[in-house]
Design an enzyme around this catalytic site. Sequence first.
Site, PDB file in Angstrom:
ATOM      1  CD1 TRP A 163      75.829  15.257  25.300  1.00  0.00           C
ATOM      2  CD2 TRP A 163      76.555  16.601  23.677  1.00  0.00           C
ATOM      3  NE1 TRP A 163      76.222  14.465  24.253  1.00  0.00           N
ATOM      4  CE2 TRP A 163      76.684  15.268  23.223  1.00  0.00           C
ATOM      5  CE3 TRP A 163      76.946  17.637  22.821  1.00  0.00           C
ATOM      6  CZ2 TRP A 163      77.161  14.931  21.987  1.00  0.00           C
ATOM      7  CZ3 TRP A 163      77.433  17.299  21.582  1.00  0.00           C
ATOM      8  CH2 TRP A 163      77.546  15.966  21.175  1.00  0.00           C
ATOM      9  CD  GLU A 214      82.371  21.149  29.278  1.00  0.00           C
ATOM     10  OE1 GLU A 214      83.424  20.700  28.807  1.00  0.00           O
ATOM     11  OE2 GLU A 214      81.251  20.611  29.092  1.00  0.00           O
ATOM     12  CB  VAL A 220      73.311   8.535  26.583  1.00  0.00           C
ATOM     13  CG1 VAL A 220      72.827   7.166  26.114  1.00  0.00           C
ATOM     14  CG2 VAL A 220      72.139   9.394  27.054  1.00  0.00           C
ATOM     15  CG  HIS A 243      83.502  10.870  25.896  1.00  0.00           C
ATOM     16  ND1 HIS A 243      84.482  11.832  26.020  1.00  0.00           N
ATOM     17  CD2 HIS A 243      82.327  11.526  25.927  1.00  0.00           C
ATOM     18  CE1 HIS A 243      83.915  13.021  26.116  1.00  0.00           C
ATOM     19  NE2 HIS A 243      82.602  12.854  26.054  1.00  0.00           N
ATOM     20  CE1 TYR A 260      76.990  13.467  39.894  1.00  0.00           C
ATOM     21  CE2 TYR A 260      75.027  12.108  40.036  1.00  0.00           C
ATOM     22  CZ  TYR A 260      76.281  12.344  39.519  1.00  0.00           C
ATOM     23  OH  TYR A 260      76.830  11.459  38.630  1.00  0.00           O
TER      24      TYR A 260
END
Length: 164
Positions: free
Chosen positions: A31, A67, A91, A97, A122
Amino acid sequence: MATAYHNLSDYDFNSVPDASQMRFGIVVSEWNHNITGALLEGAVNTLKKHGAKNENILVYYVPGSFELTFGSSQLVKSGKVDAVIALGCVVRGDTPHFDYVCAGATQGITELNATTDTPVIYGLITTNNMQQAEDRAGGKLGNKGDECAITAIKMIDFICKLKK
């Protein structure tokens, strides 16, 4: 805003250990690939600058940033790597969400770091707009992928020193 005062790609090259014997896994969110692809490129190039071999850099893709935890967990369990770099980009939009994905991924990566012996770095960019993401993926604030690669090398070195 820490990045406003620090370029993500700036570091003392000589302070980074040799990575030629280290094994890295990189889990990348598909994504926002325009951002995550740039983060991946930065991470891989930086690992190689410090001696990492192509065959010791394993790259896997997951559908989204949520994920990243599962992908990182499976890579840790495989035993094939000394550290995992989790790269994603979320974003902010018009719905909550964003908050759920960011919190879930952050908590998941934190839990992996607290419960396994393999560091998971991270590399999740969480921004209010796409320009902020671009600024952190090779733009005016550097590349978070570079920073994550350096962190992975240093964390592997940290573990090696503890084991001596």
